[in-house]
Motif scaffolding. Structure first.
Motif: not given
Length: 753
Positions: A315-323, A500-516
Motif C-alpha cells: 500500500a505504501h509504494y502504491a500510494e507513492r507510485q513507486t513503480l 511521506w506515505g503510510p510507512a513514512s514513519a517506519y524505521t530500518g537499516f541497510g538490510p531492511s532495504n535488502h528485504a523491501l
C-alpha cells in the motif's frame, strides 16, 4: 520542479557502466543521447530469453539514440561533442582515441567539455589493460567475498551490480563538475574506476581491519535474522537498546529473553537461536503484512521480505507510485522504478519515457545562465546517522564544502556507539564516513541549543538528515520550520520508505532495504530455505552518493531560481532502482528467480574454487572471443574443443559440462595464478579478494586507492579513498573524523560570530 539538470547535453558511448551514469543523469533532466553502432548495440540482445534484454531496457529510459559506426563516422560524433557539456564513455583505456575520438582533442575543440571515463581498472596502474567485467570488478572491489552463506562459494549479486555502483559514482562526479563549471566554464577529464567505485561501496571493508574483523561470509548473520511466517518471511533488526525493549515487550516479555544480559547486542547475536524460538512460537503463524505494521507501530524494526513482483501490492509504494509502466519497443508494457530520488514534498516524478530512436541528436536549449558553484564556499549542516546521511555529506566535503556534523552524547550517531558505551571515538566505520568534517555538540532538546542549531541552518546551503520519519519535525528542525527562515536551503531527507506515505514513519537499516526492495530474495542461493541475502548494508553507500548528487542538483536549480528545495530519497525505492532490470524481468515473466552462480547469458560466468581453502576466482566469459581465449589458456582441453560450445546458445546448453571443466582447472591453481593466467590470455578474471588482499593489491596501491589518516583514538589507518580522479578540479585532501564536539567553539565563532 522540472529536472534540475535540464539544458545539460550529454553524449553516451559504450556499455553498461556508462549507460547507468547516463540513465541517472537523464532521470534528473539532462538531455542524454546514446551513440550506438548501426548494426545493433550488443547489450540490446545480450539476454537470449528476450527480444530486448531487461538490462538494456532499464538503462535506455529517458534517452535518445543515434547510430554511428566508429571510427568511420567519428566526425559526426565530434560535431555532437562540440556542442555537449558531458561525454560519458566506458571503453577500455585508449579505445576512445582509437575510435577517432581522442578526449584531449575533443576537449581542445570544446574547452567546456567534461569527459567521464568509466573503465574497470582506471586509466593507469598495473591492471589498466586487463579485460574487465562487472563480476570481476566486484570481486576486486571487496564485497563479493562476503556475499552468501559460509557453506557456499561467494555469491554474485543479481544483475550487473557493479555497473549500478560505478554508474551512480560516475554520475556524482560528473554532476559536481557541471556545478563547478556552470553553463560555460572550463571542462575536465574524470577517471572513475569501477573497481574503486565498488571499493567505496564495500561497507567499511577496509577499515574493519582496525578492529581486527576479518572478512567473512555468514548469510544474513545473527544481527539481521530472517524469520518464516504464515505467508513468507520477515526480517527483524534489534540493533538498538530501544528496539530490543520494544521487541521483547511485543513478544510478551518471555522469561527466556528477559535477563539483563540480553540488553547487549553481542549476547543476543551469540544466542540468536533462543530469540528465533521465541519469535516462532509467538509470531510464526501470523501474516507478514500484519506483523510489519503492528511491529513498526510498536517501535520494532521489522519489514517483509519481498520479491520484486510483490512490491506493487504494498500500500505504501502504491500510494507513492513507486513503480511506473512504460511501453517499451519490442517488449510491450514493463513496470520499472519511477525514480532514484524525488524533488519536492509529496512529489511523484514523471513516468520514465521509452528511448527515442532518432536520426540525429536533438539540440536542446543549453543550460545558459547557470552560474558556477564554488564548493569551498558551501556550508552544509548534517544531522545524520549510520551510512546514508554521513556518506552524502562526506562527498560534499570531499568536493570542498564546509560540513558541520551536529551531535550530542545523549543521542549519538549509532555508528559512534559501536566503539562501546561512552566511548565514541573508536568506531572505524564512523571514522571512515565522517572524514573531512567538523563536529558541533548541541543538545536539541535544550531550547537554547535548538535555537543555535536553527541559526546554523539559517546560514547553511544544504541540510542533510536520515533520521526516522518525522524525527526532525518533532525536534523542531523540519523542512517547514527551516525553509521559512532560510528559503534558499537545499533540504535533503532520506528515510527507509521516504518522507511521506503510510510507512513514512517506519524505521530500518541497510538490510531492511535488502528485504523491501527484492534484493535479498534475489541475492540468495537457489537452494537456501529462506531469502537471507547477506550482511552488506546496501544501499547505504550508494544512497549516500545519490543524496550528494541530488543536493548538487538542488544547488544548480537554486542558481537558476534563487530558491532552495526539498529532496526525498527513500532508501528502499533507491535500492529498487539499483536493480531496475530485475523489475523489467518480473514484468516479462511474471516473477523473478534466484540465479545463484548461473548467468542467463554467459557461460562460464561465476565464482570457482581455487586450490587453497576458502579462496576463489571470478571468471566472466562474455563473448565467443573470450571462450576461444579461455580454451587456449587452459591448454585446449577436450571438453573446451567441443564445437557446440563455440557460440553462446551452445555454451548455455552445455553449462554443466563447462562448469565442471573450469572447476577442475581452478582447483589445481591458486586464485592469483588462475586469475593472472586468464587475464594475460584476454579473459576477464580476478581473485575474490578479502580486505587483507585488497590492502596488499599492487594495482590498488599503485593508484593510491587508500587514504592514510591518523586518528587520535585509532592511530594510523588506511581508509577507502575517492573513487574518481580529476585532471583540473582539486579534491580536498583527506582529514580525520572529528572527536565529538571538537569544533563547537570554532564553528560558532566562524558561522555565528
Amino acid at each position: 520542479m522540472d529536472g534540475p539538470l535540464r539544458g545539460f547535453r550529454v553524449i553516451e558511448l559504450g556499455g553498461g557502466n556508462g549507460a547507468v551514469a547516463g540513465r541517472v543523469l537523464a532521470s534528473l533532466g539532462a538531455a542524454v543521447t546514446r551513440v550506438e553502432p548501426r548494426g545493433g548495440d550488443p547489450p540490446r540482445t545480450i539476454d537470449p530469453r528476450f527480444p530486448v534484454s531487461p538490462r538494456y531496457a532499464w538503462y535506455m529510459l529517458d534517452k535518445r539514440i543515434v547510430r554511428h559506426d566508429l571510427p568511420a563516422e567519428a566526425a559526426a560524433v565530434r560535431v555532437m561533442a562540440a556542442a555537449a557539456d558531458l561525454l560519458i564513455e566506458d571503453l577500455p583505456p585508449d579505445a576512445l582515441a582509437a575510435a577517432g575520438l581522442d578526449p584531449a582533442e575533443l576537449m581542445a575543440e570544446n574547452p567546456s567539455l567534461i569527459v567521464l571515463s568509466l573503465s574497470h581498472y582506471g586509466q593507469d596502474g598495473p591492471y589498466r589493460d586487463f579485460p574487465g567485467s562487472a563480476l570481476t570488478s566486484y570481486a576486486l572491489g571487496g564485497s563479493l567475498f562476503r556475499a552468501g552463506r559460509a557453506i557456499d562459494a561467494p555469491l554474485p549479486p543479481p544483475g550487473e551490480f557493479a555497473e549500478s555502483i560505478a554508474g551512480i559514482t560516475g554520475a556524482l562526479a560528473a554532476a559536481a563538475l557541471l556545478a563547478a563549471r556552470g553553463a560555460e566554464g572550463p571542462g575536465d577529464r574524470i577517471d572513475c574506476s569501477v573497481v574503486e567505485s565498488c571499493l567505496s561501496a564495500s561497507d567499511w571493508n577496509i577499515v574493519s581491519r582496525m578492529s581486527g574483523a576479518p572478512a567473512s561470509r555468514v548469510g544474513a548473520g545473527p544481527a539481521y535474522p530472517v524469520y518464516p511466517v504464515a505467508d513468507g518471511f520477515v526480517r527483524v533488526l534489534n540493533l538498538s537498546a530501544r528496539q530490543w525493549v520494544a521487541f521483547r515487550e511485543w513478544m510478551g516479555n518471555p522469561p527466556e529473553i528477559s535477563g539483563a544480559e540480553w540488553e547487549a547486542l553481542a549476547f543476543r547475536a551469540a544466542n540468536a537461536e533462543v530469540i528465533d524460538a521465541v519469535f516462532a512460537a509467538r509470531a510464526g503463524q501470523r501474516r507478514r503484512e500484519e506483523l510489519y505494521h503492528e511491529g513498526q507501530r510498536r517501535g520494532v524494526s521489522i519489514v517483509p521480505m519481498y520479491a520484486p513482483e510483490e512490491i506493487a501490492g504494498d500500500a505504501h509504494y502504491a500510494e507513492r507510485q513507486t513503480l511506473a509502466t512504460v511501453d517499451f519497443p519490442g517488449l510491450g508494457p514493463i513496470d520499472v522504478p519511477r525514480a532514484f530520488v524525488r524533488f519536492g514534498q509529496g512529489s511523484i516524478p514523471a513516468t520514465p519515457a521509452a528511448p527515442i530512436d532518432a536520426q540525429a541528436p536533438s539540440v536542446p536549449t543549453a543550460a545558459t545562465g547557470t552560474r558556477p558553484i564554488d564548493f569551498s564556499s558551501l556550508r552544509v549542516v548534517e544531522l545524520g546517522a549510520g551510512g546514508v546521511g554521513p556518506e552524502a555529506s562526506r562527498f560534499l566535503a570531499l568536493f570542498g564544502a564546509d560540513v558541520i556534523k551536529v551531535e550530542h552524547p545523549s543521542a549519538p550517531d549509532f555508528m559512534r556507539a559501536i566503539g562501546g558505551p561512552g566511548n565514541f571515538e573508536k568506531a572505524p566505520s564512523w571514522a571512515s564516513s565522517n572524514r573531512n568534517k567538523r563536529s558541533v555538540e548541541l543538545n536539541l532538546k535544550d531550547p537554547a541549543d535548538l535555537e543555535t542549531m536553527l541559526r546554523l541552518m539559517d546560514g547553511a546551503d544544504v541540510f542533510i538528515e536520515n533520521n526516522g520519519g518525522g524525527v526532525c519535525d518533532r525536534i523542531g528542525v523540519g523542512y517547514e520550520t527551516v525553509s521559512a527562515r532560510n528559503p534558499r536551503i537545499v533540504y535533503c531527507s532520506s528515510q527507509l520508505a521516504g518522507a511521506w506515505g503510510p510507512a513514512s514513519a517506519y524505521t530500518g537499516f541497510g538490510p531492511s532495504n535488502h528485504a523491501l526492495s527484492g534484493l535479498a530474495e534475489l541475492w540468495t542461493a537457489p537452494d537456501s530455505p529462506k531469502p537471507e541475502g547477506n550482511t552488506l548494508v546496501h544501499p547505504d553507500h550508494m544512497a549516500g552518493k545519490m543524496l550528494a548528487l541530488a543536493a548538487i542538483c538542488g544547488l544548480i536549480e537554486r542558481q537558476r531560481t534563487g530558491q532552495g528545495c526539498f529532496i526525498d530519497l527513500a532508501q528502499s525505492e533507491f535500492a529498487m532502482a539499483t536493480i531496475g532490470e530485475q523489475f523489467v524481468e518480473a514484468s516479462l515473466l511474471g516473477k523473478t528467480a534466484r540465479r545463484g552462480q548461473a548467468h542467463p547469458a554467459f557461460v562460464p560466468h561465476g565464482v570457482f574454487p581455487a586450490a587453497i581453502g576458502d579462496t576463489w576466482v571470478a571468471i566472466a566469459v562474455e563473448n565467443d572471443e573470450h571462450w576461444t581465449k579461455l580454451g587456449a589458456a587452459l591448454g585446449s582441453p577436450v571438453w573446451a574443443a567441443d564445437q557446440s560450445f563455440a557460440t553462446a546458445p551452445g555454451r548455455i546448453a552445455g553449462r554443466e559440462a563447462i562448469t565442471a571443466g573450469v572447476t577442475a582447472w581452478t582447483r589445481s591453481q591458486t586464485a592469483i595464478v588462475a586469475a593472472r593466467t586468464l587475464q594475460q590470455a584476454g579473459v576477464p578474471a580476478m581473485p575474490v579478494c578479502t580486505n587483507v588482499e585488497q590492502l596488499a593489491d599492487a594495482h590498488l596501491n599503485a593508484r593510491t586507492a587508500f587514504d592514510l589518516v591518523e586518528h587520535p583514538a585509532l592511530g594510523w589507518g588506511r581508509y577507502e579513498g575517492a573513487p574518481f580522479r580529476f585532471q583540473r578540479f582539486a579534491l580536498r585532501a583527506a582529514t580525520r573524523a572529528p572527536l565529538l564536539g571538537e569544533h563547537t567553539a570554532e564553528v560558532l565563532r566562524d558561522w555565528l560570530g
